[in-house]
Enzyme design. Structure first.
Site, short mmCIF file in Angstrom:
data_model
loop_
_atom_site.label_atom_id
_atom_site.label_comp_id
_atom_site.label_asym_id
_atom_site.label_seq_id
_atom_site.Cartn_x
_atom_site.Cartn_y
_atom_site.Cartn_z
CG ASP A 164 39.20 37.60 41.67
OD1 ASP A 164 38.06 37.45 41.16
OD2 ASP A 164 39.56 37.56 42.70
CE LYS B 58 38.48 33.22 40.52
NZ LYS B 58 38.79 33.49 41.89
P1 5GP Z 1 42.34 41.34 41.04
O1 5GP Z 1 42.99 42.37 41.38
O2 5GP Z 1 41.82 40.92 39.58
O3 5GP Z 1 41.22 40.84 42.06
O4 5GP Z 1 43.15 40.06 41.47
C1 5GP Z 1 44.27 39.52 40.91
C2 5GP Z 1 45.08 38.59 41.77
O5 5GP Z 1 44.35 38.04 42.84
C3 5GP Z 1 45.83 37.63 40.69
O6 5GP Z 1 46.94 37.87 40.12
C4 5GP Z 1 45.99 36.47 41.92
O7 5GP Z 1 47.20 36.61 42.38
C5 5GP Z 1 44.87 36.56 42.96
N1 5GP Z 1 43.71 35.72 42.53
C6 5GP Z 1 42.61 36.10 42.36
N2 5GP Z 1 42.01 34.97 41.99
C7 5GP Z 1 42.61 34.08 42.45
C8 5GP Z 1 42.27 32.35 42.46
O8 5GP Z 1 41.23 31.76 42.18
N3 5GP Z 1 43.40 31.76 42.85
C9 5GP Z 1 44.57 32.27 43.25
N4 5GP Z 1 45.54 31.41 43.58
N5 5GP Z 1 44.95 33.40 43.19
C10 5GP Z 1 43.90 34.20 42.83
#
Ligand code: 5GP
Length: 180
Positions: free
Chosen positions: A106, A134
């Site tokens: 994300d 994303k």
């Molecule tokens: P980042 O550190 O890349 O922002 O986030 C990673 C983590 O955020 C993922 O492993 C997941 O646990 C959570 N996450 C991010 N986007 C989503 C989403 O659309 N749905 C869900 N269920 N979890 C998300």
């Protein structure tokens, strides 16, 4: 209906068949790249467990697996990107070919922190395989060698991904819209 939550609406984004097809393709790609090597997979709990279970059945390689749990997105992720390791690895990764298996990339903060942290343990190689990405949400540039699907900036559940621990058992990936 089984998965209906009165407070939320789910709309299928990637169905079961598309998921299975893409996971098979990823497995073939990874198998080609790691041919003749011992591949050590690190599954990031809990979201990536369904993906891992399907993926490893498309890896006709000599593999081993380990699990790591990090603090959840909602409560402990600081803007610095520092994440808390809740469950560390059982085995050492020094000198090994390591592939991180993650559900979704994300902002990139979690994987940026994790890869920097794991690199200090001197693996022979360290790559990332994320089922979903994303790109429009990225804060930290993270280089994932394998990505299943690029998706828009929507909150998704299913196939291991949750909302408040629910929906992990959905066979497809669905966008969750909260009722206003
Ligand atoms: P980042 O550190 O890349 O922002 O986030 C990673 C983590 O955020 C993922 O492993 C997941 O646990 C959570 N996450 C991010 N986007 C989503 C989403 O659309 N749905 C869900 N269920 N979890 C998300």
């Amino acid at each position: 209906m089984l998965f209906t939550n009165p407070a939320a609406q789910l709309k299928v984004l990637i169905d079961d068949r598309e998921l299975q097809q893409r996971v098979k393709e990823l497995g073939e790609e990874i198998s080609r790249d790691y041919q003749g090597k011992n591949l050590h997979l690190i599954c990031i709990l809990k979201g990536a467990c369904v993906f891992l279970a399907d993926l490893i059945r498309h890896l006709p390689l000599d593999i081993s697996i380990d699990f790591m749990a990090v603090s959840s997105y909602a409560n402990s992720l600081h803007t610095s990107g520092e994440v808390k390791i809740i469950k560390d690895l059982d085995s050492i990764i020094q000198g090994r070919d390591v592939l991180i298996i993650e559900d979704i990339l994300d902002t990139g903060l979690t994987l940026d922190y994790l890869t920097r942290s794991l690199r200090t343990r001197s693996p022979h190689s360290l790559n990332i395989c994320a089922l979903l990405s994303k790109p429009s949400r990225r804060i930290k540039e993270v280089n994932a060698a394998y990505v299943g699907f690029e998706i828009p900036d929507e909150f998704v559940v299913g196939y291991g991904l949750d909302f408040a621990e629910r929906y992990r058992n959905l066979p497809s990936i669905s966008v969750m819209k909260k009722d206003e």
